[in-house]
Write a protein that holds these residues in place. Structure first.
Motif, PDB file in Angstrom:
ATOM      1  N   VAL A   1      -0.563   2.759  -9.059  1.00  0.00           N
ATOM      2  CA  VAL A   1       0.431   2.299 -10.032  1.00  0.00           C
ATOM      3  C   VAL A   1       1.781   2.104  -9.353  1.00  0.00           C
ATOM      4  O   VAL A   1       2.524   1.162  -9.662  1.00  0.00           O
ATOM      5  N   GLU A   2       2.098   2.970  -8.406  1.00  0.00           N
ATOM      6  CA  GLU A   2       3.362   2.859  -7.683  1.00  0.00           C
ATOM      7  C   GLU A   2       3.396   1.577  -6.846  1.00  0.00           C
ATOM      8  O   GLU A   2       4.423   0.887  -6.774  1.00  0.00           O
ATOM      9  N   ALA A   3       2.264   1.252  -6.207  1.00  0.00           N
ATOM     10  CA  ALA A   3       2.181  -0.006  -5.465  1.00  0.00           C
ATOM     11  C   ALA A   3       2.292  -1.196  -6.408  1.00  0.00           C
ATOM     12  O   ALA A   3       2.965  -2.189  -6.111  1.00  0.00           O
ATOM     13  N   LEU A   4       1.623  -1.096  -7.563  1.00  0.00           N
ATOM     14  CA  LEU A   4       1.701  -2.165  -8.554  1.00  0.00           C
ATOM     15  C   LEU A   4       3.136  -2.371  -9.032  1.00  0.00           C
ATOM     16  O   LEU A   4       3.599  -3.511  -9.156  1.00  0.00           O
TER      17      LEU A   4
ATOM     18  N   ASN B   1       0.869  -1.183   0.000  1.00  0.00           N
ATOM     19  CA  ASN B   1       0.000   0.000   0.000  1.00  0.00           C
ATOM     20  C   ASN B   1       0.899   1.224   0.000  1.00  0.00           C
ATOM     21  O   ASN B   1       1.695   1.417   0.920  1.00  0.00           O
ATOM     22  N   MET B   2       0.806   2.049  -1.055  1.00  0.00           N
ATOM     23  CA  MET B   2       1.614   3.255  -1.181  1.00  0.00           C
ATOM     24  C   MET B   2       0.734   4.471  -0.938  1.00  0.00           C
ATOM     25  O   MET B   2      -0.100   4.843  -1.784  1.00  0.00           O
ATOM     26  N   LEU B   3       0.888   5.066   0.237  1.00  0.00           N
ATOM     27  CA  LEU B   3       0.114   6.255   0.603  1.00  0.00           C
ATOM     28  C   LEU B   3       0.651   7.487  -0.110  1.00  0.00           C
ATOM     29  O   LEU B   3       1.852   7.573  -0.367  1.00  0.00           O
TER      30      LEU B   3
ATOM     31  N   GLU C   1      -3.434  -9.304  -7.160  1.00  0.00           N
ATOM     32  CA  GLU C   1      -4.817  -8.994  -6.840  1.00  0.00           C
ATOM     33  C   GLU C   1      -4.952  -7.572  -6.303  1.00  0.00           C
ATOM     34  O   GLU C   1      -4.023  -7.026  -5.687  1.00  0.00           O
ATOM     35  N   ILE C   2      -6.134  -6.985  -6.516  1.00  0.00           N
ATOM     36  CA  ILE C   2      -6.406  -5.595  -6.155  1.00  0.00           C
ATOM     37  C   ILE C   2      -7.414  -5.548  -5.016  1.00  0.00           C
ATOM     38  O   ILE C   2      -8.529  -6.066  -5.143  1.00  0.00           O
ATOM     39  N   LEU C   3      -7.027  -4.936  -3.903  1.00  0.00           N
ATOM     40  CA  LEU C   3      -7.953  -4.622  -2.810  1.00  0.00           C
ATOM     41  C   LEU C   3      -8.227  -3.125  -2.870  1.00  0.00           C
ATOM     42  O   LEU C   3      -7.292  -2.320  -2.811  1.00  0.00           O
ATOM     43  N   ALA C   4      -9.487  -2.751  -3.003  1.00  0.00           N
ATOM     44  CA  ALA C   4      -9.862  -1.347  -3.205  1.00  0.00           C
ATOM     45  C   ALA C   4     -10.678  -0.833  -2.030  1.00  0.00           C
ATOM     46  O   ALA C   4     -11.747  -1.377  -1.720  1.00  0.00           O
TER      47      ALA C   4
ATOM     48  N   PHE D   1      -0.284  -8.838  -4.040  1.00  0.00           N
ATOM     49  CA  PHE D   1      -1.497  -8.021  -4.063  1.00  0.00           C
ATOM     50  C   PHE D   1      -1.155  -6.596  -3.679  1.00  0.00           C
ATOM     51  O   PHE D   1      -0.083  -6.316  -3.121  1.00  0.00           O
ATOM     52  N   ILE D   2      -2.075  -5.669  -3.992  1.00  0.00           N
ATOM     53  CA  ILE D   2      -1.915  -4.277  -3.595  1.00  0.00           C
ATOM     54  C   ILE D   2      -3.220  -3.778  -2.989  1.00  0.00           C
ATOM     55  O   ILE D   2      -4.290  -4.338  -3.242  1.00  0.00           O
ATOM     56  N   ARG D   3      -3.092  -2.721  -2.206  1.00  0.00           N
ATOM     57  CA  ARG D   3      -4.261  -2.027  -1.660  1.00  0.00           C
ATOM     58  C   ARG D   3      -4.267  -0.613  -2.236  1.00  0.00           C
ATOM     59  O   ARG D   3      -3.230   0.051  -2.260  1.00  0.00           O
TER      60      ARG D   3
END
Length: 287
Positions: free
Chosen positions: A109-112, A102-104, A162-165, A122-124
């Motif tokens: 895209v940066e987290a990806l 998770n990139m605050l 995977e994407i957590l939104a 996975f990313i959040r």
């Protein structure tokens, strides 16, 4: 959420010290006041150690988050991304559970990039499909950027990462009154991103979401075979309350020493909540 081996996974958050590229790197103590100034090598060692604690306690995944990078830019810079990529790679090489990013404040895209290049699963994303008013400014939906990047990498439909939104994410407010069920529906139908799970939080870090909101979100998400994750405020005291509503749980502050996110993990608290989750799985149909 196929990257996790068990139903209703527990995902532990590693709240990282200031990364290279942030204003606090080698300039600000972490934890605040009583902590130290960190080098990148020390941050990596800390991340590996904390992720290993989660794995040993029985957690199902870990999220690496640039928590110490305040004030957060809406999208992190290249130095932060490169540092996170290296951290992801080092952690992934040591632990056997899925590693997420998770990139605050809203760097999808940066987290990806960090997850894809570092070996994450996975990313959040804090604001995939909403416009939110936050201390960092107006957060705009990041779905178009993320969908394009997934397509360029050839993994838009592959679900390799995977994407957590988040919906109605903490530390922010909608510009107009919203309906959580409709927000979830719009996010799933119109984001152009294959969402694995929607994340519900309270108003701030460590705050639990409203149960009725989680129920409404979960009911809508399930129509699309999308999971629902409680993303803040989960503790040993309330895990049972959310267990039969949600499909996963992101846990951080409640199992840190002193209940503060910037502190190390309290190993006993981590073990106890993981043990509770395992007991609940045994009496849950389908687990």
């Amino acid at each position: 959420m196929g990257v996790f081996q068990r139903c209703k996974p527990l995902l532990g958050v590693v709240h990282l010290p200031p990364l290279p590229g942030s204003t606090g790197y080698k300039a600000r103590r972490y934890p605040p006041r009583l902590g130290k100034v960190w080098s990148l090598e020390e941050i990596i060692e800390y991340a590996v150690s904390e992720a290993s604690v989660y794995e040993d306690a029985g957690f199902d995944g870990v999220i690496l988050e640039n928590y110490g990078d305040t004030p957060y830019p809406k999208t992190p810079g290249p130095l932060q991304v490169s540092a996170m990529t290296r951290i992801v790679r080092e952690v992934s090489s040591v632990v056997g559970i899925p590693v997420g990013v998770n990139m605050l404040r809203n760097g999808s895209v940066e987290a990806l990039a960090s997850a894809y290049s570092g070996g994450g699963s996975f990313i959040r994303v804090n604001s995939l499909c909403e416009t939110r008013l936050s201390p960092e400014g107006i957060l705009e939906p990041d779905a178009a950027r993320l969908a394009k990047s997934l397509a360029l990498l050839g993994i838009l439909e592959e679900r390799r990462i995977e994407i957590l939104a988040d919906v109605d994410v903490k530390h922010s407010h909608p510009l107009v009154e919203t309906n959580i069920a409709q927000t979830v529906r719009d996010c799933i139908e119109r984001s152009g991103v294959p969402i694995a799970g929607v994340v519900l939080t309270g108003h701030a870090t460590g705050g639990a979401p409203d149960t009725d909101e989680v129920v409404a979100a979960a009911r809508t998400a399930s129509e699309y075979e999308v999971k629902t994750v409680v993303g803040s405020g989960v503790s040993q005291l309330n895990l049972s309350k959310y267990w039969h509503i949600a499909d996963g749980f992101i846990i951080g502050s409640s199992i840190k020493l002193g209940g503060k996110p910037w502190n190390p993990i309290d190993k006993e608290k981590a073990r106890l909540i993981a043990s509770l989750a395992e007991r609940l799985r045994r009496i849950t149909e389908g687990c």
